[in-house]
Design an enzyme around this catalytic site. Structure first.
Site, PDB file in Angstrom:
ATOM      1  N   HIS A   1      33.143  40.537  32.965  1.00 22.90           N
ATOM      2  CA  HIS A   1      32.729  39.818  34.159  1.00 22.90           C
ATOM      3  C   HIS A   1      31.885  38.900  33.936  1.00 22.90           C
ATOM      4  O   HIS A   1      31.966  37.813  34.598  1.00 22.90           O
ATOM      5  CB  HIS A   1      32.431  40.711  35.420  1.00 22.90           C
TER       6      HIS A   1
ATOM      7  N   HIS B   1      40.817  40.126  41.399  1.00 22.28           N
ATOM      8  CA  HIS B   1      40.017  40.533  40.376  1.00 22.28           C
ATOM      9  C   HIS B   1      40.727  40.528  38.864  1.00 22.28           C
ATOM     10  O   HIS B   1      40.069  40.256  38.038  1.00 22.28           O
ATOM     11  CB  HIS B   1      39.538  42.234  40.943  1.00 22.28           C
TER      12      HIS B   1
ATOM     13  N   ASP C   1      39.542  38.901  35.616  1.00 26.67           N
ATOM     14  CA  ASP C   1      39.312  39.664  34.089  1.00 26.67           C
ATOM     15  C   ASP C   1      39.970  38.846  33.285  1.00 26.67           C
ATOM     16  O   ASP C   1      39.650  38.762  32.138  1.00 26.67           O
ATOM     17  CB  ASP C   1      40.091  41.071  34.166  1.00 26.67           C
TER      18      ASP C   1
ATOM     19  N   HIS D   1      43.867  44.071  29.966  1.00 26.05           N
ATOM     20  CA  HIS D   1      43.149  43.554  29.008  1.00 26.05           C
ATOM     21  C   HIS D   1      43.652  43.366  27.687  1.00 26.05           C
ATOM     22  O   HIS D   1      43.575  42.508  27.054  1.00 26.05           O
ATOM     23  CB  HIS D   1      41.628  44.398  28.988  1.00 26.05           C
TER      24      HIS D   1
HETATM   25 ZN   LIG Z   1      37.193  43.801  35.813  1.00 29.40          ZN
END
Ligand SMILES: [Zn+2]
Length: 276
Positions: free
Chosen positions: A83, A240, A244, A266
């Site tokens: 973040h 969000h 990311d 991710h």
């Molecule tokens: Zn995150």
């Protein structure tokens, strides 16, 4: 009043140093960092007990734990850096040194807005652009992982189109499109908090993971409702996810491209980042 630029024509560092402390997501322990402007482009990290050892963050050092992005620095891991990296990349900030007193970056409220506010507090100043700052892309790319897809098409500006599809009714299918600029990042993306699921939370807690996870730093979903409303945006989860993604691209530099993501993660973002 502070005003963020509406394009990435210029690149910045911060004008003073910032200190923030809070709990780490993994350890639940207090952790403190100091962020300062640095003489060289990129993001550099040192630990308070070995101040002379300064590491330049690099995509090859990135590893994914089950829950966050960790970066391997010598014999240690620095956890939960995504973040903070997202806030730098989104705001067009580089030439940064981060001094860490602990093992993790504090989670703060689970979004990037506290970092953005910290930058606003000390101000920003123009610096020469690194070569990977808004870099030109020559070819399209696509990566898949199970039923997840990420693709990139060269474009004049960066645009992100992202979709998630969760079985939990409180989230369901959400799509969000953004022409990324520092101003749009700060207003539309940075305030969006991380989210998790009640059943998963209980399981992870039993395993002794996410000791620092609590209702102040993550939105928690329980089927068709949220345990800790109100949401900051009706579609806070997809925003969000974009936060990311920006963090996951920070070390290779944001591309001049249209990026499309379906069910991002991710590890999927890392496939794209490693190819840039
Ligand atoms: Zn995150």
């Amino acid at each position: 009043m502070f005003s963020w630029p509406s394009n990435y024509d210029d690149c910045f560092t911060i004008s003073g140093s910032i200190t923030r402390e809070g709990v780490g997501l993994h350890s639940g322990e207090k952790t403190k960092i100091r962020i300062k402007p640095y003489d060289y482009e990129g993001y550099y990290v040192s630990f308070s007990d070995t101040p002379n050892k300064i590491y330049k963050l690099d995509q090859s050092l990135i590893g994914n734990t089950m829950l966050c992005t960790a970066i391997k620095l010598g014999k240690r891991n620095l956890y939960t850096i995504e973040h903070l990296l997202s806030s730098f990349a989104g705001c067009g900030i580089t030439y940064i040194h981060i001094e860490v007193d602990g093992k993790e970056i504090p989670l703060l409220d689970g979004s990037a807005i506290q970092w953005v506010k910290a930058f606003e507090e000390v101000g920003i100043k123009k610096v020469p652009k690194p070569i990977n700052f808004m870099k030109e892309i020559n070819e399209s790319k696509m990566f898949t992982q199970n039923d997840s897809v990420i693709s990139l098409i060269p474009a004049k500006q960066i645009k992100i189109i992202s979709t998630i599809d969760f079985k939990y009714e409180a989230i369901g299918v959400q799509t969000y499109t953004i022409e990324l600029t520092p101003r749009n990042y700060v207003n539309m993306i940075a305030p969006a908090r991380t989210f998790g699921f009640k059943d998963q939370f209980e399981e992870l807690n039993e395993l002794g993971l996410i000791k620092g996870g609590n209702l102040d730093n993550a939105l928690v979903c329980d089927g068709d409702k949220w345990i800790n409303p109100p949401l900051r945006f009706a579609n806070e989860p997809i925003r969000h996810k974009i936060l990311d993604l920006i963090g996951d691209l920070a070390l290779v530099g944001l591309p001049k491209a249209q990026i499309m993501v379906y069910k991002g993660s991710h590890s999927l973002n890392a496939l794209l980042a490693s190819s840039l």
